[in-house]
Design a protein around this motif. Sequence first.
Motif, PDB file in Angstrom:
ATOM      1  N   THR A 128       0.853  -1.189   0.000  1.00 45.09           N
ATOM      2  CA  THR A 128       0.000   0.000   0.000  1.00 45.09           C
ATOM      3  C   THR A 128       0.886   1.235   0.000  1.00 45.09           C
ATOM      4  O   THR A 128       1.784   1.364   0.837  1.00 45.09           O
ATOM      5  N   LEU A 129       0.639   2.111  -0.952  1.00 41.69           N
ATOM      6  CA  LEU A 129       1.423   3.347  -1.062  1.00 41.69           C
ATOM      7  C   LEU A 129       0.563   4.490  -0.539  1.00 41.69           C
ATOM      8  O   LEU A 129      -0.431   4.871  -1.178  1.00 41.69           O
ATOM      9  N   GLU A 130       0.906   4.997   0.631  1.00 44.07           N
ATOM     10  CA  GLU A 130       0.132   6.082   1.251  1.00 44.07           C
ATOM     11  C   GLU A 130       0.703   7.416   0.803  1.00 44.07           C
ATOM     12  O   GLU A 130       1.920   7.612   0.835  1.00 44.07           O
ATOM     13  N   GLY A 131      -0.175   8.331   0.409  1.00 43.12           N
ATOM     14  CA  GLY A 131       0.285   9.648  -0.009  1.00 43.12           C
ATOM     15  C   GLY A 131       0.776   9.659  -1.442  1.00 43.12           C
ATOM     16  O   GLY A 131       1.577  10.511  -1.823  1.00 43.12           O
ATOM     17  N   TYR A 132       0.282   8.713  -2.247  1.00 46.77           N
ATOM     18  CA  TYR A 132       0.724   8.631  -3.643  1.00 46.77           C
ATOM     19  C   TYR A 132       0.365   9.923  -4.387  1.00 46.77           C
ATOM     20  O   TYR A 132      -0.710  10.485  -4.221  1.00 46.77           O
ATOM     21  N   ALA A 133       1.267  10.399  -5.225  1.00 42.87           N
ATOM     22  CA  ALA A 133       1.077  11.667  -5.936  1.00 42.87           C
ATOM     23  C   ALA A 133      -0.179  11.611  -6.815  1.00 42.87           C
ATOM     24  O   ALA A 133      -0.386  10.641  -7.545  1.00 42.87           O
ATOM     25  N   PRO A 134      -1.011  12.654  -6.755  1.00 39.84           N
ATOM     26  CA  PRO A 134      -2.287  12.628  -7.466  1.00 39.84           C
ATOM     27  C   PRO A 134      -2.216  13.073  -8.934  1.00 39.84           C
ATOM     28  O   PRO A 134      -3.196  12.960  -9.647  1.00 39.84           O
ATOM     29  N   GLY A 135      -1.098  13.572  -9.379  1.00 41.00           N
ATOM     30  CA  GLY A 135      -1.039  14.166 -10.731  1.00 41.00           C
ATOM     31  C   GLY A 135      -0.952  13.131 -11.835  1.00 41.00           C
ATOM     32  O   GLY A 135      -0.873  11.923 -11.606  1.00 41.00           O
ATOM     33  N   ARG A 136      -0.979  13.641 -13.061  1.00 44.51           N
ATOM     34  CA  ARG A 136      -0.993  12.772 -14.242  1.00 44.51           C
ATOM     35  C   ARG A 136       0.280  11.958 -14.397  1.00 44.51           C
ATOM     36  O   ARG A 136       0.247  10.830 -14.848  1.00 44.51           O
ATOM     37  N   ASP A 137       1.431  12.562 -14.049  1.00 43.37           N
ATOM     38  CA  ASP A 137       2.695  11.844 -14.254  1.00 43.37           C
ATOM     39  C   ASP A 137       2.731  10.547 -13.452  1.00 43.37           C
ATOM     40  O   ASP A 137       3.093   9.489 -13.976  1.00 43.37           O
ATOM     41  N   ALA A 138       2.362  10.646 -12.182  1.00 43.09           N
ATOM     42  CA  ALA A 138       2.417   9.450 -11.341  1.00 43.09           C
ATOM     43  C   ALA A 138       1.371   8.437 -11.791  1.00 43.09           C
ATOM     44  O   ALA A 138       1.564   7.221 -11.663  1.00 43.09           O
ATOM     45  N   ALA A 139       0.252   8.921 -12.341  1.00 46.22           N
ATOM     46  CA  ALA A 139      -0.768   8.010 -12.876  1.00 46.22           C
ATOM     47  C   ALA A 139      -0.244   7.282 -14.117  1.00 46.22           C
ATOM     48  O   ALA A 139      -0.612   6.130 -14.370  1.00 46.22           O
ATOM     49  N   SER A 140       0.619   7.940 -14.885  1.00 43.15           N
ATOM     50  CA  SER A 140       1.195   7.276 -16.065  1.00 43.15           C
ATOM     51  C   SER A 140       1.998   6.053 -15.638  1.00 43.15           C
ATOM     52  O   SER A 140       1.953   5.004 -16.297  1.00 43.15           O
ATOM     53  N   THR A 141       2.738   6.179 -14.551  1.00 39.67           N
ATOM     54  CA  THR A 141       3.507   5.024 -14.061  1.00 39.67           C
ATOM     55  C   THR A 141       2.571   3.871 -13.701  1.00 39.67           C
ATOM     56  O   THR A 141       2.815   2.713 -14.060  1.00 39.67           O
ATOM     57  N   LEU A 142       1.468   4.186 -13.024  1.00 32.62           N
ATOM     58  CA  LEU A 142       0.537   3.121 -12.623  1.00 32.62           C
ATOM     59  C   LEU A 142      -0.078   2.441 -13.847  1.00 32.62           C
ATOM     60  O   LEU A 142      -0.212   1.219 -13.878  1.00 32.62           O
TER      61      LEU A 142
ATOM     62  N   ASP B 155       2.419   3.960 -22.416  1.00 30.76           N
ATOM     63  CA  ASP B 155       2.350   5.411 -22.608  1.00 30.76           C
ATOM     64  C   ASP B 155       2.789   6.126 -21.325  1.00 30.76           C
ATOM     65  O   ASP B 155       2.074   6.118 -20.332  1.00 30.76           O
ATOM     66  N   ALA B 156       3.960   6.731 -21.380  1.00 31.97           N
ATOM     67  CA  ALA B 156       4.476   7.452 -20.207  1.00 31.97           C
ATOM     68  C   ALA B 156       3.931   8.878 -20.141  1.00 31.97           C
ATOM     69  O   ALA B 156       4.288   9.627 -19.234  1.00 31.97           O
ATOM     70  N   GLY B 157       3.084   9.239 -21.102  1.00 25.98           N
ATOM     71  CA  GLY B 157       2.476  10.580 -21.075  1.00 25.98           C
ATOM     72  C   GLY B 157       3.539  11.662 -21.143  1.00 25.98           C
ATOM     73  O   GLY B 157       4.360  11.699 -22.048  1.00 25.98           O
ATOM     74  N   ASN B 158       3.529  12.535 -20.149  1.00 22.74           N
ATOM     75  CA  ASN B 158       4.465  13.672 -20.089  1.00 22.74           C
ATOM     76  C   ASN B 158       5.649  13.367 -19.158  1.00 22.74           C
ATOM     77  O   ASN B 158       6.469  14.226 -18.886  1.00 22.74           O
ATOM     78  N   SER B 159       5.713  12.125 -18.668  1.00 24.11           N
ATOM     79  CA  SER B 159       6.598  11.828 -17.531  1.00 24.11           C
ATOM     80  C   SER B 159       7.942  11.208 -17.916  1.00 24.11           C
ATOM     81  O   SER B 159       8.032  10.020 -18.246  1.00 24.11           O
TER      82      SER B 159
END
Length: 495
Positions: A62-76, A112-116
């Motif tokens: 469980t990752l608590e405090g995971y970054a909410p922005g698009r870049d971190a979502a690209s990793t997921l 797709d890494a998006g902008n990251s």
Amino acid sequence: MSEPISSSLPTRASGPGGVAGPGGVARVRPARDLAGTVRVPGDKSISHRAAMLAAAAGGRVTLEGYAPGRDAASTLACLAALGVAVTRPAADRVVVEGPGIDGWQAPAAPLDAGNSGTTMRLLLGLLATRPFAATLTGDASLCRRPMGRVVEPLRRMGAQIEGRDGGRRAPLRVRGGALRGIHHDSPVASAQVKSALLLAGLFAEGRTSVREPALSRDHTERMLPLFGVPVRRDDLTVAVEGGRPLRAPARVSIPGDPSAAAFYLAAAVLCPGSRVVVPGVGVNPTRIGFLEVLEAMGARIRMRIRDEAASPAGDGPTGPVGEPVADLIAEASDLRAVAVGGELIPRLLDEIPILAVLATQARGTTRIRDAAELRVKETDRLRALAEELRRLGARVDEHPDGLDVHGPTPLRGAACDARGDHRMAMALAVAGLAADGETAIVGAACAAVSDPDFFVNLRRLGAAVDGPDDAAADAVRATGTAADGAIQPEGSASP
Ligand code: S3P
């Protein structure tokens, strides 16, 4: 409700700077007496690393405090496409579950890494160790950025990587396998290069070491021991031994992002009568060059290191990811110019846009040097800063590796362009708070790449800001990713 993250990302619409999502115009008016407490998103750099290491280690993390922005979502989304189960029970909580890197599957479509840049470079390091082929791509901005700096040493380790421009630009196709450890003398102080090689080195034969010309952010080195892997450091060289089993912790707690905090702190410093508190921020020494410079400029800024009792996680000043955490408090201040260069640059790399804005209001000429790396960020930030700040009346000279900013110069509201770069959008918005009249920032919605709540938070602090595009930002906040279908309702996607 937890939502699985789809493995299939649709092609994203490109905004003015080639960034995903609608451009949006933010209108910012002069501000004073900004007051309040702002909670910043979880650290983006640490979030990428925690997700990738959890996915590589296997088990349930469980990752608590995971970054909410698009870049971190690209990793997921990329990890989900590799067969890792990723759920997001809350915007700031992510659960990664899977068999570990040996169970990763060849992705059916390009990742797709998006902008990251961090997603692309670090994941390339891990994929270089896998016996299947995968393609990594991104938005127009990311596909322009240099990849040779990671591709070349990964090839020396034995990975097969092809791509545009001889592998210097994405899209990249990687087919990995049995890598051997190398020593790499990196010509640039880049945490992404260092981390990509260390991650590849975890699954290579023998030792992998990287030397950098100055210390870049060291989150990977701090996190690896949490996953059971010792890291050896000798001055500017860091090394791992391959073949050690990764052991995932049940939980990783991610501190607030100092790079996001910098914009709110700067707003408080620039706007008369202001006082802003940003609690729970990561204050890793490799990330807080900006605070040191603010202090040298005469800013009234304080750091309250959290003690054991004050830490929400109860983990003390050094949290479970081996990162120190503090509350930061900034107040309106008169500033004086400073000279910034050398080893300080990697420690405030992402804060140079907001530093340049502060420098417009400082007495004297602020000289920023040794910062040529800014030319290969989401946009050429040296050129973008010089040109966009001049539109607001700032006096800025561009140099090959930096800027001279002459101050104090009254700023006047004007139309300017974020150029598809989240940190430009936020820096220009803060400049707008300190300018006369109205500043219109075109393409401001890209702030959601790192801080989806940025404009909402400015309003909460008392700033008069309209836009950029609240509907798009709300969608990003709700799902943790761009509102482009990347997250499917439970059951409709194959992770
Ligand atoms: C990052 C490293 C830095 C930084 C970027 C995030 C990371 O880039 O600018 O925003 O998470 O490793 P470089 O490694 O390219 O310098």
